[in-house]
Scaffold this motif. Structure first.
Motif, PDB file in Angstrom:
ATOM      1  N   ALA A  69      36.050  27.170  41.025  1.00 47.93           N
ATOM      2  CA  ALA A  69      34.468  26.643  41.301  1.00 47.93           C
ATOM      3  C   ALA A  69      33.621  27.800  41.384  1.00 47.93           C
ATOM      4  O   ALA A  69      32.418  27.952  40.877  1.00 47.93           O
ATOM      5  CB  ALA A  69      34.411  25.614  42.236  1.00 47.93           C
ATOM      6  N   SER A  70      34.132  28.873  42.432  1.00 46.16           N
ATOM      7  CA  SER A  70      33.272  29.925  42.671  1.00 46.16           C
ATOM      8  C   SER A  70      32.946  30.925  41.154  1.00 46.16           C
ATOM      9  O   SER A  70      32.100  31.387  41.163  1.00 46.16           O
ATOM     10  CB  SER A  70      33.860  30.781  43.850  1.00 46.16           C
ATOM     11  N   PHE A  71      34.189  30.927  40.565  1.00 41.78           N
ATOM     12  CA  PHE A  71      34.091  31.702  39.121  1.00 41.78           C
ATOM     13  C   PHE A  71      33.375  31.189  38.237  1.00 41.78           C
ATOM     14  O   PHE A  71      32.384  31.841  37.785  1.00 41.78           O
ATOM     15  CB  PHE A  71      35.447  31.843  38.564  1.00 41.78           C
ATOM     16  N   LEU A  72      33.033  29.647  38.142  1.00 46.06           N
ATOM     17  CA  LEU A  72      31.978  28.981  37.499  1.00 46.06           C
ATOM     18  C   LEU A  72      30.927  29.491  37.880  1.00 46.06           C
ATOM     19  O   LEU A  72      29.853  29.662  37.127  1.00 46.06           O
ATOM     20  CB  LEU A  72      32.338  27.609  37.405  1.00 46.06           C
ATOM     21  N   ASP A  73      30.370  29.338  39.194  1.00 46.80           N
ATOM     22  CA  ASP A  73      29.229  29.602  39.750  1.00 46.80           C
ATOM     23  C   ASP A  73      28.625  31.077  39.293  1.00 46.80           C
ATOM     24  O   ASP A  73      27.550  31.090  38.862  1.00 46.80           O
ATOM     25  CB  ASP A  73      29.158  29.387  41.323  1.00 46.80           C
TER      26      ASP A  73
END
Length: 150
Positions: free
Chosen positions: A53-57
């Motif tokens: 999720a952090s990577f997507l952000d």
């Protein structure tokens, strides 16, 4: 490359589901809808896969940048394959030469390769992009096709 890096963070069992989730953002009709779906996907993945999720952000603006172009350009911009192919051709042709006598020789060779590629893209049956379709994207409204052609 993005999808490969994202799926590496998903784990083996979740790759298919994560791939389908992310694909929903790419299937949207406009940039705002794609960004909203992207955030929704990231929020759904956050409890179980916080690193993903952090990577997507972090990747949102870069990955969805092509959505700001008109729909007819998106199919050609969503992949970096044409650019990678061009870079490979530049590498192959410069390695043949080996040592260049000066910087101007490099510029001439690479410039010729780029002109050659531009000509190929211009005459393809399914043109890569045309001046007519790119002109409306200009930041300067005073620029017109006639001014560019002159």
């Amino acid at each position: 490359h993005f999808m490969r890096n994202a799926l590496a963070r998903a784990g083996k069992s979740g790759r298919r589901v994560v791939s389908a989730f992310i694909a929903t953002a790419f299937a949207q009709d406009d940039a705002e809808a794609a960004k909203a779906q992207w955030r929704k996907v990231a929020d759904q993945l956050r409890p179980k896969l916080p690193k993903l999720a952090s990577f997507l952000d972090d990747a949102e603006t870069d990955v969805l940048a092509y959505m700001t172009f008109p729909p007819q350009h998106r199919t050609k911009l969503h992949s970096t394959n044409p650019i990678e192919r061009l870079n490979g051709e530049i590498k192959r042709r410069t390695e043949v030469v080996g040592i260049f006598p000066n910087e101007d020789a490099i510029v001439r060779l690479i410039g010729a390769i780029l002109l050659e590629q531009n000509d190929e893209w211009a005459v393809q049956r399914a043109r890569y992009m045309t001046l007519e379709t790119i002109a409306p994207l200009s930041d300067d409204p005073t620029v017109s096709l006639q001014a560019i052609a002159s």
